[in-house]
Structures are given as C-alpha cells and as structure tokens.
Design an enzyme around this catalytic site. Sequence first.
Site, short mmCIF file in Angstrom:
data_model
loop_
_atom_site.label_atom_id
_atom_site.label_comp_id
_atom_site.label_asym_id
_atom_site.label_seq_id
_atom_site.Cartn_x
_atom_site.Cartn_y
_atom_site.Cartn_z
N HIS A 166 0.82 -1.21 0.00
CA HIS A 166 0.00 0.00 0.00
C HIS A 166 0.86 1.26 0.00
CE1 HIS A 166 0.03 0.01 4.58
NE2 HIS A 166 -0.01 1.31 4.37
N ASP B 233 1.23 -7.66 2.25
CA ASP B 233 1.35 -6.22 2.02
C ASP B 233 2.81 -5.79 1.86
OD1 ASP B 233 0.89 -3.53 1.78
OD2 ASP B 233 -0.46 -3.39 3.50
N SER C 164 3.96 2.24 8.52
CA SER C 164 3.75 1.28 7.46
C SER C 164 5.06 1.05 6.71
CB SER C 164 2.70 1.78 6.47
OG SER C 164 1.44 1.41 6.91
N1 ARG Z 1 -4.78 0.55 7.70
C1 ARG Z 1 -3.50 0.63 7.05
C2 ARG Z 1 -2.97 2.05 7.19
O1 ARG Z 1 -3.46 2.79 7.96
C3 ARG Z 1 -3.55 0.17 5.63
C4 ARG Z 1 -4.26 1.05 4.67
C5 ARG Z 1 -4.27 0.60 3.24
N2 ARG Z 1 -5.22 -0.47 3.00
C6 ARG Z 1 -6.55 -0.30 2.70
N3 ARG Z 1 -7.30 -1.37 2.53
N4 ARG Z 1 -7.13 0.88 2.57
O2 ARG Z 1 -2.49 2.76 6.36
N1 GLU Z 2 -1.27 1.46 7.68
C1 GLU Z 2 -0.66 2.51 8.44
C2 GLU Z 2 0.31 3.35 7.61
O1 GLU Z 2 0.20 3.40 6.44
C3 GLU Z 2 0.02 1.93 9.63
C4 GLU Z 2 -1.02 1.43 10.51
C5 GLU Z 2 -1.17 2.30 11.74
O2 GLU Z 2 -1.72 3.39 11.67
O3 GLU Z 2 -0.69 1.79 12.75
O4 GLU Z 2 1.14 4.04 8.08
#
Ligand code: ARG
Ligand code: GLU
Length: 679
Positions: free
Chosen positions: A79, A200, A615
């Site tokens: 991502h 990921d 991330s």
């Molecule tokens: N929750 C993760 C973060 O905060 C992954 C986000 C990307 N994935 C998604 N399905 N939107 O960035």
């Molecule tokens: N998916 C988040 C990011 O892109 C990390 C997840 C979180 O917020 O801990 O930074």
Amino acid sequence: MLCALACITLTTATADEGMWLPNRIKERIKEMRKMGFKLKADDIYSDNKASLKDAVVQFGGGCTGEFISSEGLLLTNHHCGYGSIQMLSSVEHDYLTDGYWAKSRAEELHVPGLTVSLLVKMEDVTDRLAAGETAKGIMEKETEGNGYTAEIKPIYYGNQQMLYVYRTYRDVRLVGTPPSSIGKFGGDTDNWVWPRHTGDFSIFRVYANAENEPADYSENNVPYRPARHFEVSTKGIDEGDFTMIYGFPGNTQEYVTADAVDYVAKMANPMKIALRTIRLDIISEAQAKDVATRIAYAAKHANIANAWKKWQGESLGLERLGTAEKKRAYEAEFAAWAADKPQYANLLDSMHAAYSEVIPHYFERELFNESIMGMEFFNYAYWLHLGQMRGEKLTADKQAEAREKYLTDHNVAIDRAISRRMLAEYVARMPKENLPAQLAEALAKHGSAEAVVDNIFDNTLLFTEYPLTKEKIAADPMVQFVGWFADALLKNRDYAYRNLSNVPAIEKWYRTYMKALREFDNERAFYPDANFTLRVAYGTVTGYENADGEYHTHLTTIDGIIAKDNPNIYDYDIPQSLRDTYKSKDYGRWAITQNGKKSVPVCFLASNHTSGGNSGSPVLNGKGELIGINFDRTWRSTMSDIEFDPTICRNISVDIRYVLFVIDRIGGAGYLIEEMDVK
Ligand code: ARG
Ligand code: GLU
C-alpha cells in the site's frame, strides 16, 4: 489457549508503550535486553559507525522502508508502493492486477518523483539554540556543500529542539510487487482487522551515482550501497519473542488533557465518521451497479474508508478505556500538586480557556475539510478559481493537465450526489451566522442546500466544455461557488495545525505543562509524541484477548487465505497460482508445521507501539534480524495514538517468510532472494 493468561501477564509487565528516540535508546536498553534484545545501544544508532539506522529509510514521504541487500534492495508495503505501481501501470501492463517481477536490473522500472530519505544524524540542539545559534545557521552548517537537507523539529511541545539531517535519493526503481489480490488481499473488508492475511509488500531498489551519492535518474546510475542492511531471519517466531520496530511514526498526542480527548471522541470523530459514511454509501452503491465505476473509485474508496474505520475504532477505544475520565482524575491530582507552585497553579485553567476559545474554529475547519473539500469537483474548480484570481493564463494545455489531475476516474453523477449531501451537512452543522454570505443568499434563493448544488451542476461547463475561455471560467457557477469560501479557506490555513492542541493559542501552554508533568510524574518515562521522525518501538510477539473467552492467536497461515478465498468476492479472490501451490503443498523451504499440518506463515501480531507512518517499517527480532514488515494495527488498538493499552494494542506485520514465499513460489523471482542474507 495455553499461553493466553501467561502472555497477557507478560505484556502488561513490560513497557510496550513508547516511541523512543534512537539516539537516546541507551536509556531503554536494559529493559530491552531483559525482554530478549541481544545487541547494544550503538548497534541501533550511532553517529560514528554504521548502525541499524542506516538500513531504515523514509519512503516516499509517508511510509518507512528498509534495505535488505548490499545493493540497495528495499522493502516496503504494497500500500506504500501502490501509487508508484499504479503510475507505472497501463492497460497493456497492469502491474496492480498482475504483479511485476524485474528479471534483471535492466527491467527495474524508474518511478518518476519517488524519493527515499536516509537519516544522516540527529542531535538535540536545544542548548545550541539557547546559547545563541540560530536554527538557520545550524541547518546551513550541516548541509553546506554536501547536498543534505536539515530540519529542526520541536519535541515535548517545544521544550526541546531536535535537528535531523537527511540524504535523499531520487532514483528509485520498482523491482517487484505481488498482484493486488495478494498485496491488498482482504481490501477494505479486512483493513484494521485481525485475523489478517495480506501480503502487504513491494520491492524497490535505490540507485546512486558512481560515488554512491544521490543523483537524478540516469542509465549510468548504479545500485546504492547502504552502510547497513538487514539480515533476514527465516527461523520463525514464537509468542513472547522480543520484537522491535524501527520507523517513522507520524502523529500521536499522548499527553493532551481531557478537553482534547473529548474533542476527538465526542466532536471531531463523530462528525467525520458521519460525513464519510454518507460519501462511502453513495460510492459503494454506484460501485455495486457497475464494474467500471468499481475500478474507477477503488483507490478513492480505500482512502476515504481507511481513516473512517480507524476513527470508529479510536472513539470506541477511548470510551472503553475511559480515557477522558482518567485524564480528568489525573489533572485533579496535578492541580492539587500545582496549587502552591505559582508557575503552574493556573496552568490547567488557562489551557481549558484556550480550548474553549479555539475549539469552535478548529471544528469549523475540520467540518469544511470533510464536507466542502469532500466534493470531488472542488479541487478542479479551486484550481481554476486561483488561476483566475492571480490573473494567470489558463491555456488549453494547463487546463488539460489539471483536468487529468483532478477529474480522472471522476463520475459527475456521484460527484453531484455527494455534493448535495455534503453541502446540506455543512449548512446543518455550521452556526448560521458563520455561513459565507453568498452561500446564505443562494440558500434563500433556491430554498435548500440540495437545490443550490443542483443549480451549480445544471449550469456548470466544467465537465462538458474544454478549453474554457477566461470569461466562461469567471462566470462558471462551480468556480463562483469556490469563491464563496474564500474566507473559510483563509481560516482553514490559520488553523492548519497537526492537532487541535498544536494550534499556537493552545500549544503555548503545553510547553509549560509538559515541563510541569515531568516534575509532577517524575517516575514516568516520557517519550516524545510521534512527528514523522525516526523512532524505536519494542514489544513482544503476542496475541490478545479480543472478547471474553476469545483469544486471538499471534499467527495466521495460508490455510486462512484459502478459507477466505472466494472468486465472487473481489477482496477475497486470490490468484490461481496461489490456489495451485496450496493444492500441491509445494511450499519449498518456506513450509512450517502448524497444528500438525504443513502450512505457510502469513501475518503476525505483536505489542509494539506504532502509528500511521510506521507502514513498511522493519520488524526485527532480538538479534536485529528482519522477521516481518509492519503494515497495520488492529481496529481496537487505534486509540493508541492517544492512549496505549498494553493488553489490547497490537501491530500487524506480514511475516517475512510469506514475503519470501510469494517472491519465490508465486513470483518465480527466487534470484532476488539470493541477493539477501537469509538466515
Ligand atoms: N490501515 C492501514 C494504514 O493505515 C492500511 C491502509 C491501506 N489499506 C486499505 N485497505 N485501505 O495505512
Ligand atoms: N497502515 C498505516 C500506515 O500506512 C500503519 C497502521 C497504523 O496506523 O498503525 O502508516
């Protein structure tokens, strides 16, 4: 689960909370070693020799990445690489759908605009500034003639000032990525959720000139040789094992008072969640009806849904923990302690008053961002409005470029439906007297917010005519609509701070408050709030009790992917090659035995304190070897940006063995593994 009780006791007994400054990690090393860390403080960070910090980069501005070979091979999340992969994709070469594996260096694809930054050094310059040096002077000295960049960032609300010097590489190339059906497996359905089965990750390589220095893209560039890269451990992980995360967390506010917690939990989050629910419902409905719309709105939907889901978990978590009440009790104790200290006695009252004054303005800004700026046409109309205000010549070429930027994957009917609802919400939630005058007039004339929007959409030429003449731009109802909000946009800028508590009228009190807290609560180890600078978090591999009698174990496997696999559900439709590999059980050296069955590890949980920006961060074992890549938290952990609860807060990582399995068995790119130091 045999371990549940013991492990929960174990995690509460150790300090998993905290995002520590690498150059002060000496202060934590005793505890880290007790938990299983085998290296020394100067292995993590050193000004004088190569250390693990040299293997960590800030990737593309918002993520973290890590070197895994002596030739600049770099890992981050799928991502995090998504935008780059999308940019390099076309209808003929759809790397998002099919994945991509460069078969040789020549096939590694340059990503225009992508950069990675390495931290050269960090230094507390509070004393130097107090002694009369200027920030500008310090930064100039550090960057003179070496091409570095420097920044000085406040920590502890300005009680200390930290200097960061970076070297930024700007020739970064895509080496490999799994198809989205692996890299984004589970999509928004599984986002922020455990059990998780997302591969990921994506792979890049950093290129340098012959002197190993940053250079613009050139065919003559050579792979960057990092001072350190991570060894990769395939030995596996057990519950209770030490883990450390080295990366760039973005934004936490652990020391704010109850007023700020209430603002987030009771005012800002509910409004933002409600408005995003409306937008997501409209988009989802259109997506369900039409495949082309589903694809066109996939990235937008994912973006809107990510924070939407996080805020819900955060509000719930804050309520469940009783964070505001606990803070109030803490503040009462503080006030009693401060009563006979003239420098602190009135502090909390002053802070409270500052919040009362700032909150309505800050809320208006957040409301404006979520509603008016949530209209899809807004950015394009704003661009035209600004150009026109500044008397720029908006040539056909420029208009074409802006249309491409703002109106790609745009659907007028969706935009109209969203805009009607967003303007209605904005009007309903704003104090009447603060509505822009022209909007109030339009409301009186047309009768409702929806009618105002309809009038704009019925009469605009923005979507139908191009290029537009100067006169037509000036007369266009969408461009005029943007003009109504000129004051709101100015105010938007005045309150554009990281958090409510960083608005200067409030923040000025925090400087004293943080100082006072460290006297009042002198046993507590204070770590600075995250601010997109390099930090160390450490904890253990561990599951958690999700509900009474329901323990979530720390590891998922390929068997869980197969259980979710469903060709009819977009988020759960895996590539045929993964099904075939599962059937043949031909897992090669990546096989493990799980519950008596041959399987492959996929994701794992640990108790590290992480946040957005982490991330892509390397997850390391006690020897400093790479065991995974961090990519998420569980939904119920997300309040850790404000209060960390060691019993429930868990970060989610992709197991490095799954990364290697996918490279080798699905990608057929085993040659990349030969370049790594795999133990
Ligand atoms: N929750 C993760 C973060 O905060 C992954 C986000 C990307 N994935 C998604 N399905 N939107 O960035
Ligand atoms: N998916 C988040 C990011 O892109 C990390 C997840 C979180 O917020 O801990 O930074």
